[in-house]
Design a protein around this motif. Structure first.
Motif, PDB file in Angstrom:
ATOM      1  N   VAL A   1      -2.100   4.674   2.821  1.00 45.66           N
ATOM      2  CA  VAL A   1      -1.986   4.428   4.251  1.00 45.66           C
ATOM      3  C   VAL A   1      -2.072   5.762   4.994  1.00 45.66           C
ATOM      4  CG1 VAL A   1      -0.519   3.511   6.080  1.00 45.66           C
ATOM      5  CG2 VAL A   1      -0.529   2.425   3.830  1.00 45.66           C
ATOM      6  N   ARG A   2      -2.915   5.826   5.975  1.00 48.91           N
ATOM      7  CA  ARG A   2      -3.029   7.077   6.727  1.00 48.91           C
ATOM      8  C   ARG A   2      -1.942   7.148   7.795  1.00 48.91           C
ATOM      9  NH1 ARG A   2      -8.600   6.475  10.329  1.00 48.91           N
ATOM     10  NH2 ARG A   2      -7.774   5.084  11.947  1.00 48.91           N
ATOM     11  N   GLY A   3      -1.452   8.346   8.023  1.00 52.50           N
ATOM     12  CA  GLY A   3      -0.407   8.524   9.019  1.00 52.50           C
ATOM     13  C   GLY A   3      -0.954   8.774  10.399  1.00 52.50           C
TER      14      GLY A   3
ATOM     15  N   ARG B   1      -4.845  -6.023  11.103  1.00 58.78           N
ATOM     16  CA  ARG B   1      -5.058  -4.615  10.761  1.00 58.78           C
ATOM     17  C   ARG B   1      -3.923  -3.792  11.353  1.00 58.78           C
ATOM     18  NH1 ARG B   1      -9.795  -3.228  13.669  1.00 58.78           N
ATOM     19  NH2 ARG B   1      -8.388  -2.510  15.315  1.00 58.78           N
ATOM     20  N   TYR B   2      -3.329  -2.954  10.520  1.00 56.03           N
ATOM     21  CA  TYR B   2      -2.220  -2.111  10.970  1.00 56.03           C
ATOM     22  C   TYR B   2      -2.560  -0.653  10.711  1.00 56.03           C
ATOM     23  CZ  TYR B   2       2.222   0.366  10.964  1.00 56.03           C
ATOM     24  OH  TYR B   2       3.212   1.283  11.198  1.00 56.03           O
ATOM     25  N   GLU B   3      -2.282   0.188  11.703  1.00 58.13           N
ATOM     26  CA  GLU B   3      -2.438   1.631  11.555  1.00 58.13           C
ATOM     27  C   GLU B   3      -1.138   2.305  11.936  1.00 58.13           C
ATOM     28  OE1 GLU B   3      -6.335   3.377  12.757  1.00 58.13           O
ATOM     29  OE2 GLU B   3      -6.656   1.400  13.646  1.00 58.13           O
ATOM     30  N   GLN B   4      -0.706   3.261  11.117  1.00 62.53           N
ATOM     31  CA  GLN B   4       0.510   3.991  11.415  1.00 62.53           C
ATOM     32  C   GLN B   4       0.292   4.958  12.572  1.00 62.53           C
ATOM     33  OE1 GLN B   4       3.286   4.274   7.576  1.00 62.53           O
ATOM     34  NE2 GLN B   4       1.647   5.756   7.529  1.00 62.53           N
ATOM     35  N   GLY B   5       1.397   5.558  13.002  1.00 59.39           N
ATOM     36  CA  GLY B   5       1.314   6.575  14.044  1.00 59.39           C
ATOM     37  C   GLY B   5       1.726   6.078  15.408  1.00 59.39           C
TER      38      GLY B   5
ATOM     39  N   GLN C   1     -10.499   4.282   4.855  1.00 57.51           N
ATOM     40  CA  GLN C   1      -9.955   5.259   5.797  1.00 57.51           C
ATOM     41  C   GLN C   1      -8.434   5.185   5.906  1.00 57.51           C
ATOM     42  OE1 GLN C   1     -12.727   3.137   6.633  1.00 57.51           O
ATOM     43  NE2 GLN C   1     -13.886   4.834   5.742  1.00 57.51           N
ATOM     44  N   GLY C   2      -7.793   4.256   5.189  1.00 56.91           N
ATOM     45  CA  GLY C   2      -6.343   4.162   5.170  1.00 56.91           C
ATOM     46  C   GLY C   2      -5.744   3.210   6.174  1.00 56.91           C
ATOM     47  N   ARG C   3      -6.568   2.338   6.783  1.00 50.61           N
ATOM     48  CA  ARG C   3      -6.018   1.287   7.643  1.00 50.61           C
ATOM     49  C   ARG C   3      -5.571   0.125   6.753  1.00 50.61           C
ATOM     50  NH1 ARG C   3     -11.209   2.376   9.552  1.00 50.61           N
ATOM     51  NH2 ARG C   3     -11.344   3.594  11.482  1.00 50.61           N
ATOM     52  N   PHE C   4      -4.389  -0.396   7.026  1.00 56.41           N
ATOM     53  CA  PHE C   4      -3.804  -1.451   6.196  1.00 56.41           C
ATOM     54  C   PHE C   4      -4.178  -2.811   6.760  1.00 56.41           C
ATOM     55  CE2 PHE C   4       0.216  -3.791   4.787  1.00 56.41           C
ATOM     56  CZ  PHE C   4      -0.200  -3.915   3.468  1.00 56.41           C
ATOM     57  N   TRP C   5      -4.846  -3.619   5.938  1.00 64.73           N
ATOM     58  CA  TRP C   5      -5.232  -4.977   6.298  1.00 64.73           C
ATOM     59  C   TRP C   5      -4.421  -5.966   5.458  1.00 64.73           C
ATOM     60  CZ3 TRP C   5      -9.025  -7.011   9.611  1.00 64.73           C
ATOM     61  CH2 TRP C   5      -9.847  -6.079  10.262  1.00 64.73           C
ATOM     62  N   ALA C   6      -4.019  -7.087   6.071  1.00 65.79           N
ATOM     63  CA  ALA C   6      -3.313  -8.135   5.333  1.00 65.79           C
ATOM     64  C   ALA C   6      -3.572  -9.477   6.002  1.00 65.79           C
ATOM     65  CB  ALA C   6      -1.818  -7.849   5.275  1.00 65.79           C
ATOM     66  N   GLY C   7      -3.610 -10.538   5.181  1.00 70.51           N
ATOM     67  CA  GLY C   7      -3.876 -11.873   5.697  1.00 70.51           C
ATOM     68  C   GLY C   7      -2.677 -12.783   5.584  1.00 70.51           C
ATOM     69  N   THR C   8      -2.664 -13.828   6.406  1.00 73.21           N
ATOM     70  CA  THR C   8      -1.560 -14.784   6.427  1.00 73.21           C
ATOM     71  C   THR C   8      -2.038 -16.166   5.990  1.00 73.21           C
ATOM     72  OG1 THR C   8      -1.956 -15.261   8.783  1.00 73.21           O
ATOM     73  CG2 THR C   8      -0.312 -13.586   8.242  1.00 73.21           C
ATOM     74  N   LEU C   9      -1.091 -16.943   5.447  1.00 74.34           N
ATOM     75  CA  LEU C   9      -1.366 -18.313   5.020  1.00 74.34           C
ATOM     76  C   LEU C   9      -0.123 -19.163   5.194  1.00 74.34           C
ATOM     77  CD1 LEU C   9       0.318 -18.428   2.185  1.00 74.34           C
ATOM     78  CD2 LEU C   9      -1.778 -17.576   1.175  1.00 74.34           C
TER      79      LEU C   9
ATOM     80  N   ALA D   1       0.870  -1.179   0.000  1.00 71.63           N
ATOM     81  CA  ALA D   1       0.000   0.000   0.000  1.00 71.63           C
ATOM     82  C   ALA D   1       0.902   1.223   0.000  1.00 71.63           C
ATOM     83  CB  ALA D   1      -0.920   0.015   1.217  1.00 71.63           C
ATOM     84  N   ARG D   2       0.449   2.270  -0.654  1.00 73.27           N
ATOM     85  CA  ARG D   2       1.249   3.483  -0.798  1.00 73.27           C
ATOM     86  C   ARG D   2       1.049   4.414   0.394  1.00 73.27           C
ATOM     87  NH1 ARG D   2       5.507   4.702  -4.352  1.00 73.27           N
ATOM     88  NH2 ARG D   2       5.530   6.904  -4.872  1.00 73.27           N
ATOM     89  N   SER D   3       2.139   5.089   0.778  1.00 71.51           N
ATOM     90  CA  SER D   3       2.081   6.099   1.827  1.00 71.51           C
ATOM     91  C   SER D   3       2.092   7.486   1.193  1.00 71.51           C
ATOM     92  CB  SER D   3       3.283   5.962   2.764  1.00 71.51           C
ATOM     93  OG  SER D   3       3.442   7.123   3.544  1.00 71.51           O
TER      94      SER D   3
END
Length: 297
Positions: A295-297, A131-135, A109-117, A58-60
């Protein structure tokens, strides 16, 4: 409606296409190679290599990329020497050995979601969505699973208003696409229900995108198709590709009216019937997409 090959990338597992309008460029990854690729409208192509497998990006707004790799979420900055400088933003404790991140993107809203396998494509329901949020300042935080009990999470996408989250499971034992009500204030999905049972359609559900009309486009891996479903879960159309394993689609181009599709180049099989496997393709879907959130800061 013919698919145009934009580059014969020969990706082992091409994934996570993201259109970058400021550069008139499409970025995507080749997961096992750990590579971030860029193709520009003028035909220029380049790539950068990370130290771990790279599942999604995802782009910042600051100009770097956020990438979900094997051991966590990283800030990735392309270097002149062809490397990706990686700074860990968040760590993950996988449920089983041999796991990595796969499909992901930002919510509206710019929250980064990613899944694992599991890299072995095992049948254990060890996959999870994070779910990952910067800051966050200080020590590298540990990611907390938000959804568990998944095998091969895929197909993550959000409705135009951000209030519906879509998620699929690609494993042959599952092959379902779900819809969730999504709380845009807290970034919390709830009220999971089956949106599409892909056992009734060709292929397994892989990566996805939502268009400006709110319809859901899913790459039907093993069938060589991209399928469009209405918000009610009705199959609306199917677009053919010259490869069997399309992986993820994204809208791009100056008018957001091109559908870009990445693909897999299988190893150890006869590819004479699909010599372009692993390439990146462009389709004219007849509808426009939406800008991919940063990605939201």
């Amino acid at each position: 409606m013919n698919a145009e090959l934009i580059i014969n990338a020969r990706n082992a597992t091409g994934e996570s296409p993201v259109w970058q309008p400021q550069e008139n460029a499409l970025y995507w990854v080749d997961i096992p190679a750990g590579r971030l690729h860029r193709w520009q409208l003028d035909g220029h192509f380049s790539y950068w290599t990370a130290d771990e497998m790279l599942g999604c990006i995802a782009r910042s707004p600051e100009g770097h990329w956020l990438g979900a790799q094997q051991s966590g979420i990283f800030k990735l900055t392309p270097q002149a020497d062809g490397r990706l400088h990686a700074e860990k933003c968040a760590a993950v404790e996988h449920a089983l050995p041999g796991m990595r991140f796969n499909d992901g993107r930002c919510d509206r809203q710019g929250r980064f979601w990613a899944g694992t396998l599991q890299t072995s494509m095992g049948a254990e329901q060890a996959g999870a969505m994070y779910r990952y949020e910067q800051g966050l300042d200080g020590a590298v935080p540990m990611l907390q699973a938000q959804l568990t009990g998944l095998t091969v999470p895929n197909g993550l996408a959000f409705s135009p208003d951000g209030r519906t989250m879509y998620l699929s499971d690609s494993h042959p034992n599952v092959q379902l696409i779900w819809a969730f009500d999504y709380d845009i204030d807290s970034g919390t999905p709830h009220n999971r229900r089956v949106f599409v049972d892909m056992n009734a359609h060709p292929g397994r559900p892989d990566g996805a995108a939502v268009d400006a009309e709110g319809c859901y486009w899913i790459c039907a891996i093993d069938s060589g198709q991209v399928l469009r479903f209405t918000p009610e879960g009705k199959l609306d159309r199917a677009l053919e590709l010259p490869v069997k394993k399309p992986t993820m689609c994204a809208f791009g181009g100056p008018q957001l009216d091109t559908l870009f599709v990445t693909s897999i180049r299988p190893q150890g099989v006869d590819l004479r019937d699909q010599p372009l496997a692993g390439g990146v393709f462009a389709l004219n879907p007849g509808v426009k997409g939406l800008p991919e959130p940063m990605v939201r800061g």
